[in-house]
Design a protein around this motif. Sequence first.
Motif, short mmCIF file in Angstrom:
data_model
loop_
_atom_site.label_atom_id
_atom_site.label_comp_id
_atom_site.label_asym_id
_atom_site.label_seq_id
_atom_site.Cartn_x
_atom_site.Cartn_y
_atom_site.Cartn_z
N UNK A 37 0.93 -1.23 -0.03
CA UNK A 37 -0.01 0.04 -0.04
C UNK A 37 0.95 1.18 0.07
N UNK A 38 1.85 1.25 0.83
CA UNK A 38 2.82 2.24 1.08
C UNK A 38 3.58 2.75 -0.55
N UNK A 39 4.03 1.65 -1.18
CA UNK A 39 4.75 1.68 -2.52
C UNK A 39 3.60 2.35 -3.46
N UNK A 40 2.14 1.78 -3.52
CA UNK A 40 1.44 2.07 -4.27
C UNK A 40 1.03 3.80 -4.26
N UNK A 41 1.06 4.26 -3.02
CA UNK A 41 0.69 5.73 -2.84
C UNK A 41 2.17 6.49 -3.14
N UNK A 42 3.24 5.84 -3.00
CA UNK A 42 4.25 6.81 -3.40
C UNK A 42 4.24 6.98 -4.86
N UNK A 43 3.87 5.77 -5.58
CA UNK A 43 3.71 5.75 -7.12
C UNK A 43 2.91 7.15 -7.49
N UNK A 58 6.93 9.62 -23.57
CA UNK A 58 6.87 8.27 -23.43
C UNK A 58 7.81 7.68 -22.23
N UNK A 59 8.48 8.34 -21.54
CA UNK A 59 9.22 7.81 -20.45
C UNK A 59 8.37 8.08 -18.84
N UNK A 60 7.29 8.28 -19.17
CA UNK A 60 6.66 8.85 -18.02
C UNK A 60 6.53 7.68 -16.71
N UNK A 61 6.18 6.69 -17.37
CA UNK A 61 6.08 5.58 -16.36
C UNK A 61 7.28 5.29 -15.80
N UNK A 197 2.97 22.13 -19.97
CA UNK A 197 1.70 22.13 -19.31
C UNK A 197 1.22 20.84 -19.20
N UNK A 198 0.53 20.33 -18.42
CA UNK A 198 -0.22 18.91 -18.42
C UNK A 198 -1.39 19.33 -19.65
N UNK A 199 -1.60 18.09 -20.45
CA UNK A 199 -2.41 18.17 -21.65
C UNK A 199 -3.73 17.41 -21.66
N UNK A 200 -3.65 16.24 -20.66
CA UNK A 200 -4.49 15.34 -20.90
C UNK A 200 -4.32 14.51 -19.21
N UNK A 201 -5.35 13.70 -19.23
CA UNK A 201 -5.26 12.87 -17.64
C UNK A 201 -4.13 12.10 -17.83
N UNK A 202 -3.34 11.92 -16.59
CA UNK A 202 -2.33 11.24 -16.28
C UNK A 202 -2.64 9.62 -16.88
N UNK A 203 -1.38 8.91 -17.13
CA UNK A 203 -1.71 7.75 -17.56
C UNK A 203 -1.81 6.39 -16.31
N UNK A 204 -1.52 6.92 -15.33
CA UNK A 204 -1.93 6.35 -14.08
C UNK A 204 -2.50 6.95 -12.89
N UNK A 205 -2.97 6.54 -11.88
CA UNK A 205 -3.79 7.35 -10.72
C UNK A 205 -2.45 8.27 -10.12
N UNK A 206 -2.88 9.52 -10.11
CA UNK A 206 -1.76 10.46 -9.57
C UNK A 206 -2.58 11.28 -8.54
N UNK A 207 -1.68 11.83 -7.79
CA UNK A 207 -2.14 12.73 -6.61
C UNK A 207 -1.77 14.18 -7.14
#
Length: 349
Positions: A37-43, A58-61, A197-207
């Motif tokens: 859970x800790x690592x998930x929220x860190x991501x 392309x190198x986001x992840x 600038x951010x252009x679209x929704x992030x590829x994964x869940x993001x805070x």
Amino acid sequence: MRAEFEVTIATPLSAGWYDPALVDRNFYIRPTEIKGVWRWWARAFAAGALYEAGCTGPDFLRRVHEIVAERLGLGSTKAASRYDLTVEVLERPRVVDSSRENLQRFRLLNLGRRKGRPAVEYAIGGRFKIILEGDADIQLVASILAVALTLSGIGKGGRKALGSLDIIRVSGAAPRRPLNEIINEIRRQISVQRCGPPRELPKISAVSNEVFEVYKVNVDFHHLHNMFLRSERARMAKLYYAAPDPLNQKAWFLGLPREQKGTGYHINDIEVKRRASPIFVAWHSIQHVFGGGGYISIFLSQDWPTQLTWVGESGRKLIQINEQTLRDAKSAFLALLNQFGWKPQRVWP
């Protein structure tokens, strides 16, 4: 350096053992569960920092994993964590048979038990000490752990109000601020150099602002957990179980698949089998140092199938999933909480 969290199990926790239905009497709370859970929220925090900086190429992840492994020091397949996390049992919890519990997850788990096998067990109460030891950046990662344990649980149903841990005392480098201030401080410390600038929704869940929200409601944890079940939503909104789903054709937002006997939502992308709910719920008593109540966290991200087919008695309907439909579904979900009479109060941002 060292950070300590004294916790108690606030809602039924079932993490499994050699038999997934049983509670391990030696490790009621497994360090591996907390680390996951800790690592998930860190991501999620790392993804939020990159998203806000416009670094969504392309190198986001890859960059997300680098921040978690190298900057935060939480380890990866190629590197060990810079922190040791251990759990001490101060007072043993009660172990309870879940067969009489009116909780969706336990009902489903017990349906799958073979005749003659015991019902799924869970632990509740007790006292434990979570000890975090490591280098000078421990305050940052301890803050991420505090957020993780406040906004999600561990074990089966940990995203749906089960396995929530009340933090009843903190010491050492553990944070003491209100939750919204802790989130803001984490974001400030993980910020990265701007790419655009951010252009679209992030590829994964993001805070991040605009794609992550936290609300608080004053309800029983049974209601929080069971709202993911259509009949329970109908009962809470319209007072009887057989009523149509009050979310209408937006219930896919609660996670996929949602199919029953050929009806419901069917994912059109053969490479996508399921999509976990973007909604996390956790429940804490007044003992929780960051405030009691039900916490509802909502993420908006791109990692959905692009098309669904809804099948009902009236026929079929094609549903396109994009940023607008996601935001519309989120609004419908928040409206439903108000229809329940829960009056959600925004915690962050």
